[in-house]
Motif scaffolding. Structure first.
Motif, PDB file in Angstrom:
ATOM      1  N   ILE A 148       0.875  -1.210   0.181  1.00  0.00           N
ATOM      2  CA  ILE A 148       0.037  -0.007  -0.001  1.00  0.00           C
ATOM      3  C   ILE A 148       0.793   1.200   0.111  1.00  0.00           C
ATOM      4  O   ILE A 148       1.713   1.475   0.936  1.00  0.00           O
ATOM      5  CB  ILE A 148      -0.842  -0.145   1.142  1.00  0.00           C
ATOM      6  N   GLY A 149       0.745   2.096  -0.885  1.00  0.00           N
ATOM      7  CA  GLY A 149       1.297   3.470  -1.141  1.00  0.00           C
ATOM      8  C   GLY A 149       0.433   4.740  -0.749  1.00  0.00           C
ATOM      9  O   GLY A 149      -0.793   4.639  -0.898  1.00  0.00           O
ATOM     10  N   VAL A 150       1.290   5.603  -0.143  1.00  0.00           N
ATOM     11  CA  VAL A 150       0.533   6.651   0.441  1.00  0.00           C
ATOM     12  C   VAL A 150       1.466   7.920  -0.167  1.00  0.00           C
ATOM     13  O   VAL A 150       2.604   7.683   0.304  1.00  0.00           O
ATOM     14  CB  VAL A 150       0.327   7.002   2.004  1.00  0.00           C
ATOM     15  N   VAL A 151       0.983   8.791  -0.741  1.00  0.00           N
ATOM     16  CA  VAL A 151       1.912   9.887  -1.471  1.00  0.00           C
ATOM     17  C   VAL A 151       1.115  11.109  -1.429  1.00  0.00           C
ATOM     18  O   VAL A 151       0.113  11.389  -1.464  1.00  0.00           O
ATOM     19  CB  VAL A 151       2.433   9.417  -2.702  1.00  0.00           C
ATOM     20  N   HIS A 152       1.862  12.262  -1.431  1.00  0.00           N
ATOM     21  CA  HIS A 152       1.525  13.679  -1.526  1.00  0.00           C
ATOM     22  C   HIS A 152       2.518  14.495  -2.451  1.00  0.00           C
ATOM     23  O   HIS A 152       3.503  14.713  -2.052  1.00  0.00           O
ATOM     24  CB  HIS A 152       1.383  14.387  -0.161  1.00  0.00           C
ATOM     25  N   LEU A 153       2.051  14.482  -3.805  1.00  0.00           N
ATOM     26  CA  LEU A 153       3.049  14.936  -4.770  1.00  0.00           C
ATOM     27  C   LEU A 153       2.961  16.532  -4.568  1.00  0.00           C
ATOM     28  O   LEU A 153       2.328  17.182  -4.013  1.00  0.00           O
ATOM     29  CB  LEU A 153       2.389  14.725  -6.098  1.00  0.00           C
ATOM     30  N   ASP A 154       4.061  16.985  -5.293  1.00  0.00           N
ATOM     31  CA  ASP A 154       4.509  18.511  -5.032  1.00  0.00           C
ATOM     32  C   ASP A 154       3.432  19.164  -5.577  1.00  0.00           C
ATOM     33  O   ASP A 154       3.030  18.905  -6.876  1.00  0.00           O
ATOM     34  CB  ASP A 154       5.879  18.248  -6.051  1.00  0.00           C
ATOM     35  N   TYR A 155       3.263  20.113  -4.798  1.00  0.00           N
ATOM     36  CA  TYR A 155       1.884  21.162  -5.371  1.00  0.00           C
ATOM     37  C   TYR A 155       2.503  22.286  -6.225  1.00  0.00           C
ATOM     38  O   TYR A 155       1.735  23.206  -6.618  1.00  0.00           O
ATOM     39  CB  TYR A 155       1.303  21.764  -4.223  1.00  0.00           C
ATOM     40  N   ARG A 156       3.986  22.572  -5.991  1.00  0.00           N
ATOM     41  CA  ARG A 156       4.471  23.635  -6.780  1.00  0.00           C
ATOM     42  C   ARG A 156       4.452  23.613  -8.262  1.00  0.00           C
ATOM     43  O   ARG A 156       3.991  24.807  -9.065  1.00  0.00           O
ATOM     44  CB  ARG A 156       6.115  23.794  -6.354  1.00  0.00           C
ATOM     45  N   ALA A 157       4.589  22.617  -8.889  1.00  0.00           N
ATOM     46  CA  ALA A 157       4.912  22.500 -10.610  1.00  0.00           C
ATOM     47  C   ALA A 157       4.575  21.205 -10.996  1.00  0.00           C
ATOM     48  O   ALA A 157       4.728  20.237 -10.294  1.00  0.00           O
ATOM     49  CB  ALA A 157       6.148  23.298 -10.815  1.00  0.00           C
ATOM     50  N   GLU A 158       4.058  21.158 -12.210  1.00  0.00           N
ATOM     51  CA  GLU A 158       3.633  19.660 -12.863  1.00  0.00           C
ATOM     52  C   GLU A 158       5.007  19.138 -13.034  1.00  0.00           C
ATOM     53  O   GLU A 158       5.214  17.984 -13.229  1.00  0.00           O
ATOM     54  CB  GLU A 158       2.963  20.067 -14.179  1.00  0.00           C
ATOM     55  N   SER A 159       6.131  19.939 -13.423  1.00  0.00           N
ATOM     56  CA  SER A 159       7.497  19.362 -13.935  1.00  0.00           C
ATOM     57  C   SER A 159       7.994  18.353 -12.379  1.00  0.00           C
ATOM     58  O   SER A 159       8.813  17.535 -12.433  1.00  0.00           O
ATOM     59  CB  SER A 159       8.591  20.460 -14.007  1.00  0.00           C
TER      60      SER A 159
END
Length: 258
Positions: A148-159
């Motif tokens: 099971i993975g839990v993640v919060h991706l970078d809010y700053r930029a799509e790159s």
């Protein structure tokens, strides 16, 4: 009773046993992903107790949590993952993004099933630091292990999100066990980030499962995604309209056939 009738009865019994074995190999899972906004609503009012009650009442088997405080001053020096686990009666694990405000800030997983292993993978962000990608192995009653993975991706930029998604994709591709990914991706379905994650995974919720902001929600940025290697069927999805955070939670119920 002649021998032919005996053979027919034996074959019938064998088919019944095979049918029971197939049914017993099925596992129904209710999965939630919830950005809890350090246990506070959009007005910064503490809602941790309400969140715990909601999670317990939902009957979720697995809950991926983002924006979790542990012993931070802003949330009253409370160990939020521990409190949520105690209030819901679930197992838990926690990984920190970084130290913050006298404690730490990170991700958590609640599980009705024992957690065998937790790994704190690191994802780069545009500031030059890293954040956590929590991976935990759980063993189902059918004796199948899932990651099971839990993640919060970078809010700053799509790159930045794309770079993180590429790393996640490589991790999942090499994973020993089938994956279920939960998280706040900070990306809508049409964005390239989701195309990368969709190489190995299938999103369980529709394009209009809006979760942010809470009132009214206008964007789909929270996801529950299931490994294509799993023989899984989505049988129900929900976006409960609870206002305990600045995000709405999402719930997907799936059936896995071994």
């Amino acid at each position: 009773m002649n021998s032919r009738n005996i053979v027919v009865i034996v074959i019938g019994l064998l088919l019944m046993v095979a049918s029971v074995e197939r049914l017993s190999a099925q596992q129904k899972l209710k999965i939630m992903s919830y950005n809890i906004h350090h246990g506070a609503d959009a007005n910064e009012q503490d809602q941790l107790e309400e969140m715990a009650a909601f999670i317990k009442e939902s009957g979720a088997d697995i809950v991926g949590l983002q924006e979790v405080d542990s012993m931070c001053r802003r949330s009253g020096k409370v160990d939020q993952p521990l409190i949520l686990a105690q209030k819901t009666g679930m197992h838990y694990t926690y990984t920190r993004h970084f130290a913050y405000d006298g404690g730490s800030y990170g991700l958590a997983l609640l599980s009705k099933f024992p957690i065998a292993l937790t790994v704190n993978e690191r994802l780069p962000v545009s500031t030059g630091a890293t954040t956590s990608f929590l991976i935990a192995d759980i063993e189902l009653p059918t004796h199948r292990t899932l990651s099971i993975g839990v993640v919060h991706l970078d809010y700053r930029a799509e790159s930045g999100r794309l770079q993180q998604a590429e790393i996640i994709d490589r991790i999942i591709k090499k994973a020993r066990h089938p994956f279920i990914l939960t998280g706040d991706m900070n990306a809508e379905p049409q964005h390239e980030t989701l195309a990368v994650l969709s190489r190995q995974l299938i999103s369980t919720q529709g394009q209009h499962a809006f979760t942010y902001p809470t009132a009214p929600p206008k964007k789909k940025i929270d996801y529950i995604m299931v490994d294509k290697r799993l023989k899984a069927a989505v049988i129900e999805t929900k976006v409960p309209p609870v206002l305990f955070s600045d995000h709405l939670p999402i719930i997907s119920t799936i059936t896995i056939v071994q």
